[in-house]
Design a protein around this motif. Structure first.
Motif, PDB file in Angstrom:
ATOM      1  N   LYS A   1      44.449  35.656  55.634  1.00 39.77           N
ATOM      2  CA  LYS A   1      43.687  36.716  56.303  1.00 39.77           C
ATOM      3  C   LYS A   1      42.267  36.853  55.763  1.00 39.77           C
ATOM      4  N   GLY A   2      41.889  35.961  54.868  1.00 40.16           N
ATOM      5  CA  GLY A   2      40.508  35.957  54.392  1.00 40.16           C
ATOM      6  C   GLY A   2      40.261  36.706  53.103  1.00 40.16           C
ATOM      7  N   TYR A   3      41.300  37.233  52.474  1.00 40.66           N
ATOM      8  CA  TYR A   3      41.129  37.910  51.192  1.00 40.66           C
ATOM      9  C   TYR A   3      40.926  36.878  50.087  1.00 40.66           C
ATOM     10  N   VAL A   4      40.122  37.237  49.105  1.00 44.92           N
ATOM     11  CA  VAL A   4      39.874  36.354  47.963  1.00 44.92           C
ATOM     12  C   VAL A   4      40.688  36.865  46.777  1.00 44.92           C
ATOM     13  N   PRO A   5      41.698  36.125  46.332  1.00 44.86           N
ATOM     14  CA  PRO A   5      42.491  36.577  45.176  1.00 44.86           C
ATOM     15  C   PRO A   5      41.622  36.660  43.920  1.00 44.86           C
ATOM     16  N   ASN A   6      41.880  37.659  43.106  1.00 47.21           N
ATOM     17  CA  ASN A   6      41.155  37.779  41.842  1.00 47.21           C
ATOM     18  C   ASN A   6      42.076  37.403  40.687  1.00 47.21           C
ATOM     19  N   VAL A   7      41.589  37.581  39.475  1.00 51.69           N
ATOM     20  CA  VAL A   7      42.363  37.156  38.306  1.00 51.69           C
ATOM     21  C   VAL A   7      43.656  37.950  38.183  1.00 51.69           C
ATOM     22  N   VAL A   8      43.667  39.199  38.634  1.00 53.70           N
ATOM     23  CA  VAL A   8      44.895  40.001  38.587  1.00 53.70           C
ATOM     24  C   VAL A   8      45.932  39.430  39.554  1.00 53.70           C
ATOM     25  N   THR A   9      45.491  39.030  40.734  1.00 57.22           N
ATOM     26  CA  THR A   9      46.412  38.452  41.722  1.00 57.22           C
ATOM     27  C   THR A   9      47.119  37.233  41.144  1.00 57.22           C
TER      28      THR A   9
ATOM     29  N   CYS B   1      38.082  30.883  40.221  1.00 62.00           N
ATOM     30  CA  CYS B   1      38.546  32.099  39.546  1.00 62.00           C
ATOM     31  C   CYS B   1      39.017  31.710  38.154  1.00 62.00           C
ATOM     32  N   GLU B   2      38.249  32.069  37.137  1.00 65.98           N
ATOM     33  CA  GLU B   2      38.573  31.673  35.774  1.00 65.98           C
ATOM     34  C   GLU B   2      39.680  32.559  35.214  1.00 65.98           C
ATOM     35  N   PRO B   3      40.694  31.953  34.606  1.00 67.12           N
ATOM     36  CA  PRO B   3      41.768  32.755  34.003  1.00 67.12           C
ATOM     37  C   PRO B   3      41.256  33.537  32.807  1.00 67.12           C
ATOM     38  N   ASP B   4      41.842  34.700  32.555  1.00 66.68           N
ATOM     39  CA  ASP B   4      41.494  35.449  31.363  1.00 66.68           C
ATOM     40  C   ASP B   4      42.598  35.267  30.327  1.00 66.68           C
ATOM     41  N   VAL B   5      42.440  35.921  29.204  1.00 63.05           N
ATOM     42  CA  VAL B   5      43.377  35.711  28.104  1.00 63.05           C
ATOM     43  C   VAL B   5      44.771  36.215  28.473  1.00 63.05           C
ATOM     44  N   GLN B   6      44.871  37.235  29.327  1.00 61.44           N
ATOM     45  CA  GLN B   6      46.185  37.724  29.723  1.00 61.44           C
ATOM     46  C   GLN B   6      46.939  36.681  30.543  1.00 61.44           C
ATOM     47  N   THR B   7      46.224  35.988  31.431  1.00 65.80           N
ATOM     48  CA  THR B   7      46.848  34.933  32.231  1.00 65.80           C
ATOM     49  C   THR B   7      47.441  33.857  31.338  1.00 65.80           C
ATOM     50  N   LEU B   8      46.669  33.424  30.377  1.00 65.09           N
ATOM     51  CA  LEU B   8      47.107  32.335  29.518  1.00 65.09           C
ATOM     52  C   LEU B   8      48.182  32.790  28.539  1.00 65.09           C
ATOM     53  N   ASN B   9      48.139  34.036  28.112  1.00 60.09           N
ATOM     54  CA  ASN B   9      49.197  34.541  27.228  1.00 60.09           C
ATOM     55  C   ASN B   9      50.551  34.531  27.931  1.00 60.09           C
ATOM     56  N   VAL B  10      50.551  34.855  29.224  1.00 58.63           N
ATOM     57  CA  VAL B  10      51.796  34.813  29.993  1.00 58.63           C
ATOM     58  C   VAL B  10      52.361  33.390  30.000  1.00 58.63           C
ATOM     59  N   LEU B  11      51.504  32.418  30.279  1.00 56.97           N
ATOM     60  CA  LEU B  11      51.965  31.029  30.317  1.00 56.97           C
ATOM     61  C   LEU B  11      52.432  30.564  28.946  1.00 56.97           C
ATOM     62  N   LEU B  12      51.709  30.953  27.899  1.00 58.28           N
ATOM     63  CA  LEU B  12      52.126  30.563  26.550  1.00 58.28           C
ATOM     64  C   LEU B  12      53.494  31.146  26.207  1.00 58.28           C
TER      65      LEU B  12
END
Length: 522
Positions: free
Chosen positions: A369-377, A406-417
């Motif tokens: 629908k044209g929305y741009v996901p952000n780092v939270v998404t 969209c560059e990941p933040d530290v929270q994104t990478l902590n989840v993966l770790l």
């Protein structure tokens, strides 16, 4: 005691506070006097916080000479930060981190000595230095020195200057008295008129420090001098909601109406969020229905996208998936267009109680629908995939995230770790951590180090204990102090696996910083 700056290690420095050079270069182009003293700042504050650097390529003698300002910036900046002459700092990320405020201020202080003809002073730059100074442990004398720069250079205070101090004194230092004293002395000490805008800024700082009662007392005491407006009442309502006292927040709403001030959508949304925050789910839902009913005749009561997003998030916390999906579908029918935050809330609801494939379908619908996901998404969906034990798909989503800018933040990478370690993918997780520091341009935080160190005790191998020890060292180098339990656990692991060399290095580091207490139990 910490060693003086520049003597702690001989090898090139390896960590850099993000945003530090951005602040410093902004200050370097500012017009400051050649000598300004910050009395409470010493070099010993900065020991043990090294800077990540990269080698400087050999200069091209055929190239045109650089302006004197750039030479001065590099010379003075290297002197302030202890960077070896053959190294320079890597280009910073715009993200701002604040646990290196002393080092940033020393850099700021050194850059004040640049030639006057090469600089131009900006009030926003002084505001930045003021914010950094006010975060230190004993800020009063240092902030006074920074404030003096405004009058010394004939600069006008910005709308952010004193609200910065109100918030730092009240929130960071829990010194409400200092914030109130500063406000009451503005006219006498700084020649600034005390108006309702500044008064509301003070109230906002008080409620953020969870002192809604004191904010309300101050409003009553100064009511004649500063008659409350809609912003004042919204701040008070938000303050009571922060401490989960929704009955008093409703009293504020009634006071607004009785005083002839019409509540706004923001007022209703504050109270709606307060009900969810305090766990009063049924009250929140009833309040939302009342907003919809009154919104038929009163536009200010009609729920907007913030209202719907708040309810979706609250239903997600309560794990009421069906109700949330129904509300999302109803939202569009009511003519309220969802925002990216609304989709984020819905995806989070589905990931918590539902099939992650449904969350992926909502994500695809959102993009379609044209929305741009952000780092939270991306972070919410990556967490959902990891929780469903689909680590490989989560890694692919991370790559898609980067490819779409969209560059990941530290929270994104902590989840993966965290989830990679839980699934036993230790090598993959460590490789992700290396890329996190290098190619991904994302600095780890204290949670990152704790995740890695805890995971190293699963296999209880000597090489894993060595990795844990290096994480502790990097952690301290990055400006974080490990918990005593964690430090002792790593030290015991090294001694039990026979790694005496790293054990001695940790003990030397402990003695150097004097704050790491050891309690070894074999």
């Amino acid at each position: 005691m910490p060693t003086p700056l520049g003597q702690q290690r001989r090898r090139p420095h390896r960590k850099i506070e993000r945003g530090l050079l951005r602040k410093a270069l902004r200050c370097a182009r500012s017009k400051f006097p050649d000598a300004v003293a910050f009395p409470n700042l010493r070099r010993t504050h900065l020991a043990g916080i090294p800077i990540q650097t990269t080698p400087v390529p050999a200069p091209d003698r055929r190239a045109s000479p650089q302006p004197p300002l750039l030479h001065a910036e590099r010379r003075v900046g290297a002197l302030a930060l202890g960077i070896p002459p053959r190294h320079r700092a890597r280009a910073p990320d715009p993200e701002l981190l604040w646990h290196h405020a002393p080092r940033a201020l020393l850099f700021f202080h050194a850059l004040l000595r640049l030639p006057p003809q090469s600089r131009e002073l900006s009030p926003s730059t002084v505001d930045l230095a003021l914010d950094l100074a006010a975060r230190l442990r004993h800020p009063r004398q240092l902030t006074a020195s920074v404030l003096a720069l405004f009058s010394r250079h004939g600069l006008a205070f910005t709308p952010r200057t004193f609200p910065i101090l109100f918030e730092r004194f009240a929130v960071s230092h829990r010194r409400l008295d200092l914030a109130v004293q500063l406000f009451l002395s503005l006219h006498r000490s700084h020649g600034v008129a005390q108006d309702l805008t500044l008064f509301n800024s003070l109230l906002d700082a008080l409620v953020k420090s969870r002192h809604a009662g004191k904010a309300a007392s101050l409003v009553r005491a100064l009511e004649r001098r500063f008659p409350p407006d809609v912003v004042t009442y919204n701040i008070l309502a938000n303050g009571w909601c922060r401490v989960k006292d929704t009955s008093r927040a409703l009293d504020i709403l009634r006071q607004m109406v009785e005083s002839g001030i019409a509540p706004t959508k923001a007022t209703y949304n504050i109270i709606l969020k307060g009900f969810f925050r305090s766990g009063q789910l049924q009250h929140a839902w009833d309040f939302f229905l009342q907003m919809k009913k009154r919104g038929i005749n009163d536009e200010s009561c009609k729920p907007d996208v913030v209202s719907y997003t708040t309810v979706l998030h609250g239903l997600g916390v309560a794990r009421q998936l069906d109700k949330a999906r129904k509300l999302f579908d109803e939202m569009s029918k009511q003519g309220c267009v969802p925002s990216t935050a609304t989709y984020n809330a819905l995806i989070q609801v589905i990931c918590k109680k539902g099939n992650v494939e449904d969350a992926v379908a909502v994500f695809d619908d959102m993009v379609g629908k044209g929305y741009v996901p952000n780092v939270v998404t991306y972070t919410v969906l990556i967490r959902g995939l990891c929780h469903a034990k689909k680590i490989d798909r989560a890694m692919k989503l991370l790559q898609r995230m980067k490819s779409e800018g969209c560059e990941p933040d530290v929270q994104t990478l902590n989840v993966l770790l965290r989830y990679s370690f839980e699934e036993g993918e230790i090598e993959k997780a460590l490789d992700l951590f290396k890329r996190m520091n290098k190619g991904m341009e994302c600095l780890p935080n204290q949670d990152t180090y704790n995740i890695i160190i805890s995971a190293m005790f699963v296999r209880k191998r000597a090489e894993d204990m060595a990795v844990a020890a290096r994480m502790v060292m990097d952690m301290v180098d990055g400006g974080y102090l490990p918990r005593r339990f964690m430090f002792n656990r790593v030290l015991n692991g090294l001694m039990l696996t026979g790694n005496q060399e790293l054990s001695r290095e940790l003990l030397r580091m402990q003695e150097k910083y004097a704050r790491l207490r050891r309690e070894i139990r074999l």
